[in-house]
Design a protein around this motif. Structure first.
Motif, PDB file in Angstrom:
ATOM      1  N   LEU B 203       0.835  -1.194   0.000  1.00  0.00           N
ATOM      2  CA  LEU B 203       0.000   0.000   0.000  1.00  0.00           C
ATOM      3  C   LEU B 203       0.871   1.245   0.000  1.00  0.00           C
ATOM      4  O   LEU B 203       1.716   1.411   0.873  1.00  0.00           O
ATOM      5  CB  LEU B 203      -0.878  -0.002   1.264  1.00  0.00           C
ATOM      6  CG  LEU B 203      -1.720   1.238   1.545  1.00  0.00           C
ATOM      7  CD1 LEU B 203      -2.904   1.315   0.580  1.00  0.00           C
ATOM      8  CD2 LEU B 203      -2.233   1.238   2.982  1.00  0.00           C
ATOM      9  N   VAL B 204       0.658   2.113  -0.998  1.00  0.00           N
ATOM     10  CA  VAL B 204       1.318   3.414  -0.996  1.00  0.00           C
ATOM     11  C   VAL B 204       0.308   4.417  -0.456  1.00  0.00           C
ATOM     12  O   VAL B 204      -0.812   4.487  -0.970  1.00  0.00           O
ATOM     13  CB  VAL B 204       1.723   3.833  -2.426  1.00  0.00           C
ATOM     14  CG1 VAL B 204       2.318   5.240  -2.422  1.00  0.00           C
ATOM     15  CG2 VAL B 204       2.706   2.844  -3.010  1.00  0.00           C
ATOM     16  N   THR B 205       0.671   5.144   0.571  1.00  0.00           N
ATOM     17  CA  THR B 205      -0.324   6.071   1.125  1.00  0.00           C
ATOM     18  C   THR B 205       0.294   7.291   1.787  1.00  0.00           C
ATOM     19  O   THR B 205       1.445   7.271   2.212  1.00  0.00           O
ATOM     20  CB  THR B 205      -1.250   5.345   2.143  1.00  0.00           C
ATOM     21  OG1 THR B 205      -2.281   6.235   2.560  1.00  0.00           O
ATOM     22  CG2 THR B 205      -0.485   4.871   3.365  1.00  0.00           C
ATOM     23  N   HIS B 206      -0.497   8.368   1.800  1.00  0.00           N
ATOM     24  CA  HIS B 206      -0.143   9.568   2.546  1.00  0.00           C
ATOM     25  C   HIS B 206      -0.920   9.627   3.841  1.00  0.00           C
ATOM     26  O   HIS B 206      -0.766  10.550   4.622  1.00  0.00           O
ATOM     27  CB  HIS B 206      -0.560  10.818   1.767  1.00  0.00           C
ATOM     28  CG  HIS B 206       0.351  11.132   0.662  1.00  0.00           C
ATOM     29  ND1 HIS B 206      -0.093  11.440  -0.593  1.00  0.00           N
ATOM     30  CD2 HIS B 206       1.690  11.191   0.619  1.00  0.00           C
ATOM     31  CE1 HIS B 206       0.953  11.681  -1.352  1.00  0.00           C
ATOM     32  NE2 HIS B 206       2.038  11.533  -0.643  1.00  0.00           N
ATOM     33  N   ASN B 207      -1.822   8.681   3.980  1.00  0.00           N
ATOM     34  CA  ASN B 207      -2.723   8.738   5.112  1.00  0.00           C
ATOM     35  C   ASN B 207      -2.167   7.863   6.228  1.00  0.00           C
ATOM     36  O   ASN B 207      -2.217   6.638   6.169  1.00  0.00           O
ATOM     37  CB  ASN B 207      -4.108   8.258   4.672  1.00  0.00           C
ATOM     38  CG  ASN B 207      -5.149   8.502   5.720  1.00  0.00           C
ATOM     39  OD1 ASN B 207      -5.012   8.025   6.845  1.00  0.00           O
ATOM     40  ND2 ASN B 207      -6.189   9.234   5.384  1.00  0.00           N
TER      41      ASN B 207
END
Lengths: 304, 287
Positions: B203-207
C-alpha cells in the motif's frame, strides 16, 4: 436544518490555543445563496437532483469549511460560486452580482477562483512557472506585476525551488500546490478549494492549511474549503454540513461537532481529539464537549 | 520474517529522463524485502519516490542499477519480466480514469480475457471480483462505467485487477479522494480480499491513520532513499524523525507524544483512537 449562530468569539470553558481562527467582524455578505436547486440533465435521461433548497450566506473575509459524504452536493454547490453552474431554481449572488446574468460571468470569475480536486485537469503549460503565469498574463497586466504575482504565488505554495520543472515531472502533491499557485496569482477576493489535500502528504497538507489561514487572516481573501479532514474543518470560522443535496447543519465548529447523533447518521467522523474525548466519556471520564484539537485535549488532561 | 521474500529489492536506483536536462534521480540504493502474505506500506512525502518504487514491482519500470526479484522473476530480464503482469496487480492512483470499455463487465473482463480464460471462467472471475469490491454483478455489469459515481468507478477499476487473482497486489493511494466512510469501506474490502486469497499487499499512502490501521510493516522513503523500515508500530513510534521527513504519526500517537511532552507517563506507540482512549483511561485511573 439546524443552524447555530456564531456569537462572537466562541464561549467555551477551554482556553483557546489559537487553533481556531478569530471570528471576523465584517458583516458584509459576499456570497448569498437562496433556495438553490440544481438538477443535472433536467428532463433528460439521467436526470439527477444534486441540490435541494440550499440557502446560506458567506461573509466577506470568512473561512468556511464545507463537509459531507461523497455525492452530497459539495462540489455542485461550490461550482455555483463562480458561475460554472447556474441555478435550476433559486439564486446565487456573488459580490452583489447575480450568477444567472451572463454579463456578470467574467467579473464573478475574476473574484472567485476555484482549485479543483484533480490538478492534472488544470495544468496547461510545459514549465511550472509559465503555468502559474498563464492566467495572470491574460489579465493584461504590466510584465513587472505579472512577475511579482507569480513570485508571490510560488513562494506562498513552496514551489520556488522547482520553478523550472516541467509539470509532468512533479509529484501529485506538487501538482496540487501548482494548481493553487495558478489561482492565487490571479489575486481572487475569494478562494475556493475542492478537497485540495487528497493527494498531499501530512506536511504538505499542514503547509497548505497554514497558507490558507495566513491568506485569510491578512483580510484579503475569503476562503471556502471543501474537505474530508475534520481537523482542518475544525479550524474554520464556520462549517456547513451537506447530505443528499441538502444543507443539514451549519455553525461554528464546536457546535457542529457536538451534534454527534446527526453526524453519526450521515457517517461523518469527528476530529480525532473529539473522537478520543467521546471514547473517554463513554468510559465514564467527565471530558467536556467541544474539544476539537489535540492541544485542547492535552491541556484539559493536564489540568485535571 | 519469512526467509523466502516474495519481493526482494537490492540496491535499486532509478533515473527519469537520463541524459537530458530534466534528469531526475528518483530512487537511489534501495534494498528491502517483502514477505509472502504481508501487508506492507510504503510511505514518504510527495515526490519521495513511492510510486516509482512500486512501479518496479510489476515490471512497468526496469531498474537503472540494482536488482529486483518478484515472485522469483528477475525483472531486469525482459523474458522473465514479461509474464509478471499476470501475477502482480498494480492499481494506479485514480484508477477510475483508466476505465475505457463500454460496460462495467467488459472493463473488469479485460484482464482475465487477456490471460486467455474461456468465457465461463471470465464471467466467473468478473462476478467474483465485483462482489469482492462490494458491487452487485447483476445490477452493475451492463452499466457504462461513466454512469457510476466516482467511488463506484474506483471499485470497478480495482475489481479489474482482482479478477486477475494476482499473488501480489499493489495499491497506489487507493482511497485518495474518497470520504472517510468510503475509505474505510474500500480498505475493509481490500483486507477481506487479502485474507481470502492470501495475497501479498503493498500500500502506498499519505494517510498515516490508514497505514496504522491496516499494515504490518512499513518502508519510509525520503528523496528517493529508504530511511526507515520496520513494523508499523515501531516506525510510528518515531514521531520526531517522521516529522523531519514531512510526515507525521497518526493523530492518536501525536496526542500521546504531546502528553508525554507535558510530563505524563504514557505509551507513545499507540496506533488507533481506541488504543489512545485505553491508555488515557489507564492514566486517569491511576491519578
Amino acid at each position: 436544518m439546524r443552524e447555530f449562530k456564531a456569537t462572537g468569539p466562541v464561549s467555551n470553558t477551554l482556553e483557546s490555543h489559537g487553533s481556531r481562527l478569530t471570528t471576523h467582524d465584517s458583516n458584509e455578505i459576499f456570497i448569498q445563496v437562496k433556495d438553490l436547486v440544481h438538477i443535472y440533465n433536467r428532463g433528460k435521461r439521467g436526470e439527477f437532483r444534486a441540490l435541494s433548497g440550499v440557502s446560506l450566506e458567506i461573509k466577506k473575509g470568512e473561512f468556511l469549511a464545507v463537509v459531507g459524504p461523497n455525492g452530497s452536493g459539495k462540489s455542485t454547490l461550490i461550482m455555483h460560486f463562480n458561475a460554472l453552474l447556474t441555478p435550476t431554481e433559486g439564486e446565487v449572488i456573488v459580490g452583489g452580482l447575480d450568477t444567472r446574468d451572463p454579463r456578470h460571468i467574467w467579473e464573478i470569475r475574476r473574484q472567485v477562483g476555484i482549485v479543483f480536486q484533480n490538478p492534472d485537469n488544470q495544468i496547461v503549460s510545459s514549465l511550472l512557472e509559465e503555468d502559474v503565469a498563464f492566467g495572470v498574463e491574460n489579465l493584461g497586466l504590466p510584465p513587472e506585476e505579472v512577475r511579482e504575482r507569480v513570485e508571490e504565488a510560488l513562494s506562498l505554495t513552496g514551489l520556488s525551488g522547482v520553478r523550472d520543472r516541467p509539470p509532468h515531472l512533479l509529484s501529485g502533491g506538487q501538482k496540487q500546490r501548482l494548481a493553487v499557485a495558478g489561482v492565487l496569482a490571479m489575486c481572487p477576493a475569494c478562494l475556493v478549494l475542492d478537497e485540495p489535500s487528497s493527494m498531499l502528504d501530512p506536511a504538505g497538507r499542514a503547509e497548505l492549511m497554514e497558507t490558507l489561514v495566513r491568506l485569510n487572516r491578512s483580510g484579503r481573501v475569503t476562503v471556502i474549503l471543501v474537505t474530508h479532514f475534520m481537523e482542518d474543518a475544525a479550524r474554520a470560522d464556520k462549517i456547513i454540513v451537506m447530505n443528499e443535496g441538502r444543507l443539514v447543519l451549519t455553525g461554528p465548529p464546536d457546535r457542529v461537532f457536538a451534534e454527534h447523533a446527526l453526524l453519526d447518521e450521515i457517517n461523518l467522523a469527528l476530529p480525532a481529539a473529539a473522537e478520543i474525548s467521546r471514547g473517554l466519556r463513554r468510559r465514564g471520564f467527565p471530558v467536556p464537549d467541544g474539544i476539537l484539537s489535540l492541544d485542547d485535549l492535552v491541556s484539559f488532561l493536564c489540568r485535571r | 520474517m519469512n526467509n523466502n521474500p516474495i519481493i526482494k529489492v537490492e540496491n535499486l536506483t532509478h533515473i527519469y529522463s537520463p541524459g537530458t536536462p530534466f534528469q531526475v534521480v528518483s530512487l537511489e540504493g534501495i534494498s528491502l524485502e517483502i514477505a509472502r502474505g504481508e501487508f506492507f506500506a510504503v510511505i514518504g512525502s510527495t515526490g519521495s519516490g513511492k510510486s516509482t518504487l512500486v512501479q518496479h514491482f510489476n515490471g512497468i519500470l526496469a531498474p537503472a542499477k540494482g536488482k529486483i526479484w518478484v515472485c522469483g522473476a528477475d525483472i531486469s530480464d525482459k523474458r522473465q519480466r514479461r509474464d509478471l503482469w499476470r501475477r502482480v496487480g498494480l492499481v494506479f492512483q485514480q484508477p477510475e480514469q483508466q476505465l475505457f470499455e463500454e460496460t462495467v463487465f467488459d472493463d473488469v473482463a479485460f484482464g482475465p480475457r487477456n490471460m486467455g480464460f474461456d468465457q465461463d471462467e471470465v464471467k466467473r472471475r468478473v462476478e467474483k471480483a465485483l462482489q469482492q469490491m462490494g458491487l452487485d454483478p447483476a445490477t452493475v455489469s451492463g452499466v457504462p462505467p461513466f454512469r457510476l459515481s466516482g467511488g463506484m468507478r474506483r471499485k470497478v477499476a480495482i475489481a479489474g485487477v482482482l479478477a486477475m487473482t494476482p499473488e501480489v497486489l499493489i495499491l497506489d493511494e487507493p482511497a485518495a479522494g474518497l470520504d472517510p466512510q468510503g475509505r474505510k469501506q474500500l480498505m475493509d474490502l481490500v483486507e477481506d480480499f487479502r485474507r481470502e486469497e492470501g495475497v501479498t499487499m503493498v500500500l502506498v499512502t499519505h494517510n498515516m491513520e490508514e497505514a496504522a490501521l491496516w499494515t504490518d510493516r512499513m518502508a519510509v522513503l525520503d528523496k528517493g532513499r529508504l530511511v526507515m523500515e520496520g513494523s508499523t508500530r515501531e516506525v510510528f513510534n518515531k514521531a520526531g524523525e517522521l516529522r523531519a521527513l514531512g510526515l507525521n504519526v497518526p493523530a492518536p500517537a501525536q496526542l500521546m507524544c504531546k502528553l508525554r511532552a507535558a510530563g505524563k507517563q504514557v505509551r507513545t506507540d499507540v496506533l488507533t483512537n481506541e488504543e489512545a482512549v485505553e491508555e488515557i483511561a489507564r492514566l486517569l485511573s491511576e491519578t
